[in-house]
Design an enzyme around this catalytic site. Structure first.
Site, PDB file in Angstrom:
ATOM      1  CB  CYS A  83      -6.373  -2.087  -8.037  1.00 29.72           C
ATOM      2  SG  CYS A  83      -6.327  -2.909  -6.431  1.00 29.72           S
ATOM      3  CG  HIS A 155       4.635  -2.531  -9.021  1.00 24.77           C
ATOM      4  ND1 HIS A 155       3.970  -2.686  -7.820  1.00 24.77           N
ATOM      5  CD2 HIS A 155       3.664  -2.481  -9.978  1.00 24.77           C
ATOM      6  CE1 HIS A 155       2.670  -2.730  -8.045  1.00 24.77           C
ATOM      7  NE2 HIS A 155       2.461  -2.602  -9.345  1.00 24.77           N
ATOM      8  CD  GLU A 209      -1.390  -1.431  -2.787  1.00 26.68           C
ATOM      9  OE1 GLU A 209      -1.929  -0.977  -3.813  1.00 26.68           O
ATOM     10  OE2 GLU A 209      -1.918  -2.276  -2.041  1.00 26.68           O
ATOM     11  CB  CYS A 218       0.013  -4.890  -3.733  1.00 31.85           C
ATOM     12  SG  CYS A 218       0.115  -3.862  -5.228  1.00 31.85           S
ATOM     13  N   GLY A 221       1.473  -5.697  -7.492  1.00 34.73           N
ATOM     14  CA  GLY A 221       2.771  -5.873  -6.856  1.00 34.73           C
ATOM     15  C   GLY A 221       3.219  -7.320  -6.876  1.00 34.73           C
TER      16      GLY A 221
END
Length: 276
Positions: A83, A155, A209, A218, A221
């Site tokens: 993350c 992703h 997510e 994100c 992301g």
């Protein structure tokens, strides 16, 4: 039993932090407990949980490279590899608490990430990206081609057509349900980003997510979107991109050394004790 918690966010991607330095407080950290902590009405509320634990207690294979391990769980209790906003909030806490000094190597399920603190800006070296081909993503009766970018987690980056917007009443809708994705391409689920161009080296996105739903930001992301955009633009390496998310702005740079640098704010906003 009561225990300490903290609450923090990076561009409004928010997390419950659980200091468990020697692994003696929270045991196996069940999915049910994570869901209770992240519940925005009956719990503390968050997009995920960051357990702050020493590598010696949880992941001894990393002990020679990093003192701290970020044990990250999505809001639904599932385990996640990485993350980007979370690791910056994680290091904000470590530095503020005097547990580490910048730069800070952090062990994660996606390997070692080195995070640098410079005032309000925190930069995470997210390592090299992997561009893995194309797939499809659908919302309602609309289907788009997506670029598969792996930043330690998967992703699917979708570029909306000129004139399309990220408005909740537009083609991507409110994203309350997961977009339908190619399960063969993403057997463990995927984070989906919908992207519009705002100008040269400047994009905006909305993200769904896996395990958390639509979030305000994100980090991985934003990195995936920047990489896919830079590839499409033919941009030179070391070109910074502004990436706007609903919760603010991140700056992402794909370097000539094939590293992706994620920079932005990360803050601790509350601390207390809980009994969930």
């Amino acid at each position: 039993m009561t225990y300490e918690f903290l609450k923090g966010h990076g561009t409004e991607n928010d997390f419950v932090l659980l200091p468990d330095h020697d692994g003696t407080v929270h045991g196996d950290l069940s999915a049910e407990r994570v869901r209770a902590l992240c519940d925005r009405r009956a719990g503390i509320g968050g997009d995920g949980v960051l357990r702050v634990i020493r590598t010696a207690a949880y992941a001894p294979q990393w002990v020679d490279q990093a003192e701290w391990f970020m044990d990250y769980r999505n809001a639904d209790g599932s385990v996640s590899e990485m993350c980007g906003n979370g690791v910056r909030v994680f290091v904000r806490h470590l530095v503020d608490a005097g547990l580490a000094t910048s730069p800070v190597p952090v062990a994660t399920r996606a390997g070692i990430k080195v995070v640098t603190v410079e005032g309000d800006q925190i930069t995470a070296d997210m390592g090299p990206p992997r561009l893995l081909g194309s797939s499809e993503v659908s919302v309602g009766d609309r289907t788009w081609s997506a670029r598969h970018v792996d930043m330690g987690n998967p992703h699917a980056v979708v570029f909306l057509a000129p004139g399309e917007t990220l408005d909740p009443h537009g083609p991507v809708g409110p994203l309350l349900d997961p977009p339908v994705h190619d399960t063969a391409e993403y057997p463990h689920g995927v984070n989906v980003e919908f992207v519009v161009r705002e100008g040269e080296h400047h994009v905006a996105l909305r993200v769904h997510e896996r395990g958390s739903g639509e979030t305000r930001s994100c980090g991985t992301g934003a990195c995936a979107v920047m990489v896919a955009t830079a590839e499409a633009d033919g941009a030179a390496r070391d070109t910074p991109y502004a990436v706007d998310v609903p919760g603010g702005r991140l700056t992402v740079t794909w370097t000539s050394a094939d590293r992706v640098l994620l920079a932005g704010p990360a803050v601790i906003v509350a601390r207390g004790t809980a009994s969930l």
